[in-house]
Design a protein around this motif. Structure first.
Motif, short mmCIF file in Angstrom:
data_model
loop_
_atom_site.label_atom_id
_atom_site.label_comp_id
_atom_site.label_asym_id
_atom_site.label_seq_id
_atom_site.Cartn_x
_atom_site.Cartn_y
_atom_site.Cartn_z
N LEU A 1 -11.84 -1.42 35.03
CA LEU A 1 -12.56 -0.49 34.53
C LEU A 1 -11.76 0.61 33.82
N GLU A 2 -10.37 0.88 34.45
CA GLU A 2 -9.53 1.47 33.58
C GLU A 2 -9.07 1.02 32.35
N GLY B 1 -9.25 0.91 26.57
CA GLY B 1 -9.48 0.38 25.26
C GLY B 1 -10.69 1.12 24.50
N ALA B 2 -11.40 1.40 25.17
CA ALA B 2 -12.79 2.35 24.53
C ALA B 2 -12.06 3.49 23.89
N VAL B 3 -11.34 4.23 24.74
CA VAL B 3 -10.58 5.66 24.39
C VAL B 3 -9.85 5.41 23.20
N ARG C 1 -19.92 8.51 22.84
CA ARG C 1 -21.13 8.67 23.68
C ARG C 1 -21.32 7.12 24.60
N HIS C 2 -20.73 6.03 23.96
CA HIS C 2 -20.56 4.96 24.59
C HIS C 2 -19.66 4.77 25.85
N VAL D 1 -20.65 4.68 29.83
CA VAL D 1 -19.91 3.57 30.52
C VAL D 1 -19.47 4.06 31.72
N LEU D 2 -18.89 5.02 31.68
CA LEU D 2 -18.00 5.95 32.80
C LEU D 2 -18.98 6.39 33.72
N HIS D 3 -20.25 6.93 33.00
CA HIS D 3 -21.37 7.46 34.03
C HIS D 3 -21.83 6.46 34.60
N GLU D 4 -22.12 5.28 34.35
CA GLU D 4 -22.78 3.99 34.81
C GLU D 4 -21.82 3.46 36.03
N ALA D 5 -20.68 3.62 35.60
CA ALA D 5 -19.55 3.12 36.73
C ALA D 5 -19.73 4.13 37.90
#
Length: 173
Positions: free
Chosen positions: A11-12, A17-19, A71-72, A76-80
């Motif tokens: 997850l990290e 990568g997204a950040v 937003r994505h 993703v963080l919220h879903e995790a």
């Protein structure tokens, strides 16, 4: 979050990568916006050139990418976090079910420990090694657990708990 080490690392990595992508897009967008402003100012009287218009469109596309990427990443963080919360609830529910049954069956502390190892899928040899006990002792304790639980073997013991947790999910029950 209470993720396992491997899940947390994965997850990290994904989040990092997204950040990074969002950050690179933000820097590029800022560059193009500033460059576009510098290019448009001298052309205010004559009208912007095709190059300046194209740079403006690219800057807008990058800004849109930054917003959508952010937003994505947030989603993703919220879903995790939501999945981790659901997993914690399931762990708590399973723990409560196990404790309730062990009390109902009036298991001794040794039987409860052996039963818990059995529920985790450990073999008699593994349980004996973890407890520093003879395999015959573990076999005897498991027989007592099975008798008190009204089951014949480890598989049906595990199935009993899985069935109880799944019953609320079965339609019409």
């Amino acid at each position: 979050m209470n993720l396992s080490g491997a899940d947390r690392g994965r997850l990290e990595t994904q989040l990092g990568g997204a950040v990074l992508i969002v950050a690179v897009q933000a820097v590029a967008a800022i560059y193009f916006v500033v460059d576009g402003i510098e290019d448009v100012l001298p052309q205010l009287r004559t009208g912007p050139s095709a190059e300046v218009v194209m740079e403006g469109l690219v800057a807008l596309a990058l800004l849109l990418g930054v917003v959508l990427g952010a937003r994505h990443t947030t989603r993703v963080l919220h879903e995790a976090r939501h999945r981790d919360s659901a997993l914690d609830a399931a762990r708590g529910a399973m723990s409560a079910v196990i404790e309730r049954h062990f009390r109902q069956w009036n298991l001794s502390p040794a039987e409860a420990e052996v039963a818990l190892f059995a529920l985790k899928g450990s073999t008699i040899a593994q349980i004996a090694a973890m407890r520093g006990a003879a395999q015959g002792t573990v076999r005897s304790q498991l027989s007592q657990v099975y008798a008190k639980a009204g089951v014949r073997n480890q598989s049906t013991l595990v199935a009993m708990f899985v069935d109880e947790l799944l019953d609320p999910l079965v339609p019409g029950q």
